[in-house]
Design a protein around this motif. Structure first.
Motif, PDB file in Angstrom:
ATOM      1  N   LEU A  13       0.860  -1.182   0.000  1.00 19.43           N
ATOM      2  CA  LEU A  13       0.000   0.000   0.000  1.00 19.43           C
ATOM      3  C   LEU A  13       0.899   1.236   0.000  1.00 19.43           C
ATOM      4  O   LEU A  13       1.695   1.421   0.914  1.00 19.43           O
ATOM      5  CB  LEU A  13      -0.909  -0.019   1.231  1.00 19.43           C
ATOM      6  CG  LEU A  13      -2.205   0.788   1.136  1.00 19.43           C
ATOM      7  CD1 LEU A  13      -3.170   0.202   0.121  1.00 19.43           C
ATOM      8  CD2 LEU A  13      -2.884   0.830   2.505  1.00 19.43           C
ATOM      9  N   GLY A  40      -0.276  -3.475  14.631  1.00 21.74           N
ATOM     10  CA  GLY A  40       0.287  -3.547  13.288  1.00 21.74           C
ATOM     11  C   GLY A  40       1.288  -4.674  13.099  1.00 21.74           C
ATOM     12  O   GLY A  40       1.861  -4.820  12.018  1.00 21.74           O
ATOM     13  N   GLY A  42       0.712  -7.874  12.957  1.00 20.71           N
ATOM     14  CA  GLY A  42       0.239  -8.970  12.107  1.00 20.71           C
ATOM     15  C   GLY A  42      -0.667  -9.983  12.790  1.00 20.71           C
ATOM     16  O   GLY A  42      -0.993 -11.023  12.204  1.00 20.71           O
ATOM     17  N   THR A  45      -4.059 -10.392  10.944  1.00 20.90           N
ATOM     18  CA  THR A  45      -3.767 -11.012   9.642  1.00 20.90           C
ATOM     19  C   THR A  45      -3.601 -12.525   9.806  1.00 20.90           C
ATOM     20  O   THR A  45      -4.168 -13.315   9.036  1.00 20.90           O
ATOM     21  CB  THR A  45      -2.490 -10.391   9.039  1.00 20.90           C
ATOM     22  OG1 THR A  45      -2.687  -8.982   8.913  1.00 20.90           O
ATOM     23  CG2 THR A  45      -2.164 -10.988   7.688  1.00 20.90           C
TER      24      THR A  45
HETATM   25  N1  LIG Z   1      -6.284  -4.944   3.942  1.00 26.24           N
HETATM   26  C1  LIG Z   1      -5.082  -4.387   4.185  1.00 26.24           C
HETATM   27  N2  LIG Z   1      -4.475  -3.615   3.257  1.00 26.24           N
HETATM   28  C2  LIG Z   1      -3.254  -3.077   3.471  1.00 26.24           C
HETATM   29  N3  LIG Z   1      -2.545  -3.249   4.610  1.00 26.24           N
HETATM   30  C3  LIG Z   1      -3.107  -3.995   5.577  1.00 26.24           C
HETATM   31  C4  LIG Z   1      -4.397  -4.602   5.421  1.00 26.24           C
HETATM   32  N4  LIG Z   1      -4.687  -5.293   6.551  1.00 26.24           N
HETATM   33  C5  LIG Z   1      -3.630  -5.122   7.373  1.00 26.24           C
HETATM   34  N5  LIG Z   1      -2.676  -4.348   6.789  1.00 26.24           N
HETATM   35  C6  LIG Z   1      -1.383  -3.977   7.385  1.00 26.24           C
HETATM   36  O1  LIG Z   1      -0.741  -5.165   7.836  1.00 26.24           O
HETATM   37  C7  LIG Z   1      -0.100  -4.948   9.089  1.00 26.24           C
HETATM   38  C8  LIG Z   1      -0.624  -5.944  10.112  1.00 26.24           C
HETATM   39  O2  LIG Z   1      -1.970  -5.616  10.417  1.00 26.24           O
HETATM   40  P1  LIG Z   1      -2.821  -6.436  11.507  1.00 26.24           P
HETATM   41  O3  LIG Z   1      -4.205  -5.951  11.441  1.00 26.24           O
HETATM   42  O4  LIG Z   1      -2.588  -7.886  11.289  1.00 26.24           O
HETATM   43  O5  LIG Z   1      -2.110  -5.982  12.867  1.00 26.24           O
HETATM   44  P2  LIG Z   1      -2.492  -6.316  14.395  1.00 26.24           P
HETATM   45  O6  LIG Z   1      -1.275  -6.931  15.015  1.00 26.24           O
HETATM   46  O7  LIG Z   1      -3.757  -7.083  14.431  1.00 26.24           O
HETATM   47  O8  LIG Z   1      -2.690  -4.864  15.025  1.00 26.24           O
HETATM   48  P3  LIG Z   1      -3.724  -4.364  16.189  1.00 26.24           P
HETATM   49  O9  LIG Z   1      -3.094  -4.770  17.490  1.00 26.24           O
HETATM   50  O10 LIG Z   1      -3.722  -2.873  16.017  1.00 26.24           O
HETATM   51  O11 LIG Z   1      -5.046  -4.992  15.936  1.00 26.24           O
HETATM   52  C9  LIG Z   1      -0.363  -3.490   9.455  1.00 26.24           C
HETATM   53  O12 LIG Z   1       0.790  -2.737   9.078  1.00 26.24           O
HETATM   54  C10 LIG Z   1      -1.558  -3.115   8.610  1.00 26.24           C
HETATM   55  O13 LIG Z   1      -1.535  -1.754   8.280  1.00 26.24           O
END
Ligand SMILES: Nc1ncnc2c1ncn2[C@@H]1O[C@H](COP(=O)(O)OP(=O)(O)OP(=O)(O)O)[C@@H](O)[C@H]1O
Ligand SMILES: [Mg+2]
Length: 222
Positions: A13, A40, A42, A45
């Motif tokens: 992105l 952020g 992961g 994800t």
């Molecule tokens: N659909 C998407 N498009 C682009 N980037 C994404 C998308 N989904 C997640 N990301 C990016 O991937 C990375 C991991 O995101 P993720 O949601 O897995 O983090 P997280 O550990 O769950 O964070 P949080 O504790 O804030 O929930 C982040 O940098 C996020 O911006």
């Protein structure tokens, strides 16, 4: 048993690359595992890949030794309905339905007859300590009780794997520990795998295993 084998899901992105990269881990049956790490890193994800809501660019997700990430959309959907349970931060209960009706929903979606669905949902609600709240709607329950309805709903279909994204984030501090204790007991008695994403220290302290992520990579497994 849940396995991630060299799992990569990259998001590009604005020239920036994020996601998860080369994650390998194995969580046995009966285990309550936590994905920890800063915002952020992961966690969500990985949960979406484990929940078959998203597909990896590389690598595989295996459930009981079977590669499930490469199944067809229809097969993944079927597996999701029958063998996976989901618990969300904001509970995601249907407000106009009672606790019992909420817990019956995934069973009825599978085509299980109403009498049997009612019996299994009531048993799951009893197990999470809500036998006296079957006919309350979510708005008539406390936050901790609503989260237990969500756990009963995830549990009623007898899942192999239960996934929970920040399940204690909407609860006040006192509820986080007991909720995790309940999930640890349920994982052990059902022989199911529980995978929880959280940065709550009370949650991490109660995990059987902790996987720490940083910038989409697994940096510690304990
Ligand atoms: N659909 C998407 N498009 C682009 N980037 C994404 C998308 N989904 C997640 N990301 C990016 O991937 C990375 C991991 O995101 P993720 O949601 O897995 O983090 P997280 O550990 O769950 O964070 P949080 O504790 O804030 O929930 C982040 O940098 C996020 O911006
Ligand atoms: Mg997240």
């Amino acid at each position: 048993m849940l396995q991630f084998r060299n799992l990569t899901r990259a998001y590009e992105l604005g020239g920036e690359r994020a996601g998860v990269f080369g994650v390998t881990l194995a969580v046995p049956k009966g285990c309550l595992a936590v994905l920890a790490g800063p915002s952020g890193s992961g966690k969500t994800t990985l949960l979406q890949l484990a929940g078959l809501l998203d597909q990896p660019d590389e690598g595989a997700v295996l459930l009981d030794g079977q590669e499930v990430s490469s199944l067809s959309e229809r097969e993944r959907c079927d597996l999701r309905l029958r063998r996976l349970g989901f618990v969300f931060q904001a509970f995601n209960l249907v407000p106009v339905l009672s606790a019992l009706e909420n817990a019956m929903l995934p069973l009825q979606l599978q085509g299980i007859a109403e009498v049997e669905a009612r019996r299994r949902a009531a048993a799951a609600l009893d197990r999470v300590g809500l036998a006296d709240r079957l006919h309350h709607r979510p708005g008539q329950l406390s936050g901790g009780q609503q989260q237990r309805v969500a756990i009963a709903r995830a549990l009623a279909p007898d899942p192999l794997l239960v996934l929970a994204d920040e399940p204690t984030a909407s609860l006040d501090h006192a509820h986080g520990g007991p909720l995790m204790d309940l999930m640890a007991d349920l994982a052990a008695e059902r022989g199911a795998t529980f995978l929880v994403a959280s940065h709550d220290p009370a949650v991490i302290a109660r995990a059987h295993r902790v996987y720490r992520l940083a910038d989409g990579r697994l940096v510690e497994a304990a």
